[in-house]
Design an enzyme around this catalytic site. Structure first.
Site, PDB file in Angstrom:
ATOM      1  N   CYS A  52      -6.311   3.077  -4.299  1.00 26.74           N
ATOM      2  CA  CYS A  52      -6.230   2.033  -3.267  1.00 26.74           C
ATOM      3  C   CYS A  52      -5.742   2.630  -1.941  1.00 26.74           C
ATOM      4  O   CYS A  52      -4.585   3.036  -1.827  1.00 26.74           O
ATOM      5  CB  CYS A  52      -5.287   0.934  -3.763  1.00 26.74           C
ATOM      6  N   CYS A  63      -2.752   0.850  -0.372  1.00 24.61           N
ATOM      7  CA  CYS A  63      -1.541   1.149  -1.158  1.00 24.61           C
ATOM      8  C   CYS A  63      -0.948   2.486  -0.724  1.00 24.61           C
ATOM      9  O   CYS A  63       0.267   2.594  -0.515  1.00 24.61           O
ATOM     10  CB  CYS A  63      -1.863   1.212  -2.658  1.00 24.61           C
TER      11      CYS A  63
END
Length: 147
Positions: free
Chosen positions: A71, A74
């Site tokens: 991600c 993230c």
């Protein structure tokens, strides 16, 4: 000192529960079991077992960043989350759970997008927010919930 003055704090190293006087939180307390510092100023990487210990036994609010290595947002938020940990400890424990490695731990919380941060207190979810945030916003959000 009364039992109301004692907080259960889970060690970030050995995951044993320690009783710490509220007045001593800022005095760099060490774990009674492994003698390592109870607060490191860094987000703690959780696995299934340590997640259960920190969420279930800590008297401190615990912020969990549900994330995954693939991600982009993230990974982008990781330094901000680390900065927030430096600002929020020892009143709040910041942790990370890799949803890719531990999907069975994240599944009961119905995570629909990542990163998602959930604040737990007394074993219960008290707030959540999704999306990458800068450190200041993370700190403001956590303080607005746990203040």
């Amino acid at each position: 000192m009364t039992t109301q003055d004692l907080l259960h704090v889970v060690c970030p190293h050995c995951h044993k529960t320690n009783r710490v006087a509220q007045a001593h939180l800022f005095s760099q307390p060490a774990c009674g079991s492994c003698h390592q510092p109870l607060f490191t100023g860094e987000p703690l990487q959780l696995d299934a077992e340590s997640f259960a210990a920190h969420i279930g036994r800590s008297h401190l609010p615990v912020v969990v960043d549900f994330w995954a290595p693939w991600c982009g947002p993230c990974r982008m938020m990781a330094p901000a989350f680390a900065q927030a940990a430096q600002q929020l400890e020892p009143q709040v424990r910041l942790t990370k759970l890799d949803t890719e490695a531990y999907p069975h731990v994240a599944a009961p919380y119905g995570i629909r997008s990542i990163p998602t941060m959930i604040i737990f207190q007394g074993g219960n979810e008290i707030a959540r927010i999704s999306g990458a945030l800068p450190a200041g916003e993370i700190v403001r959000w956590v303080n607005s919930v746990v203040a």
